[in-house]
Scaffold this motif. Structure first.
Motif: not given
Length: 209
Positions: A81, A107, A110
């Motif tokens: 992240q 991402n 996510n």
């Protein structure tokens, strides 16, 4: 249309065993092809690695003025992240002034942030935060099908000023389709990594119109 296969050069560098002297020759030969800003560079088995440091880093291709055309390469970042921003800079004037397309592998899977997987920027005035606040959802997008965030993925950036189209893993449908913000129609091209990010790159090619 001109085709440049630059990363294949690094394969030739590694035909011999990697003694200290040979490694010095590799670095010297590579430095004639590339100019690096704010990163350390490692070449191994056809892969270019840029290490993680504060602020952005770019590995520019020397003596290449890119206008319209197609940039393709394989990229690998990390599922970490906020610490994996990897992509391409083009139509560059210097280390701070360029257009770019980059990816956020952390991402990809996510569900809350996958719409921020691929990003266009036009530096220095139009970074990701400015564009997201002023034009939410316009200059970034989800990637579908979703790549493995810890594995290699293929990126193709098609530039036909002002249109920019980004394709991932040989998809027929653009992952991102935007119009270039800057008025620059040519300039330097290179590999880009963002703040606190390292990245791996191979099979880089440019087809210029």
């Amino acid at each position: 249309m001109k085709l440049i296969q630059l990363l294949t050069l690094s394969l030739l560098f590694f035909i011999c065993e990697n003694s200290i002297a040979q490694n010095q020759q590799i670095v010297k030969a590579a430095s004639e092809k590339w100019t690096v800003f704010n990163r350390d560079v490692n070449y191994s088995d056809g892969v270019i690695h840029l290490n993680a440091q504060e602020n952005d880093g770019v590995l520019w291709i020397n003596d290449e003025n890119f206008k319209d055309g197609i940039i393709e390469l394989d990229i690998k970042g990390k599922d970490l992240q906020g610490q994996s921003f990897v992509g391409i800079a083009f139509h560059g004037m210097d280390n701070k002034t360029f257009d770019g397309v980059y990816f956020r592998p952390f991402n990809f899977k996510n569900a809350d942030r996958n719409s921020h997987s691929v990003q266009y920027i036009s530096m220095p005035d139009n970074d990701w935060s400015f564009l997201r606040n002023k034009y939410p959802g316009k200059y970034e997008n989800i990637i579908d099908p979703v790549p493995n965030p810890d594995d290699w993925f293929h990126a193709k950036i098609v530039v036909s000023y002002p249109a920019i189209k980004v394709y991932v893993n040989n998809s027929d449908k653009p992952t991102l389709e935007v119009e270039q913000i800057s008025k620059r129609k040519d300039g330097k091209v290179g590999i880009w990594v963002g703040n606190a990010s390292e990245g791996w790159f191979k099979n880089f090619s440019i087809r210029s119109k």
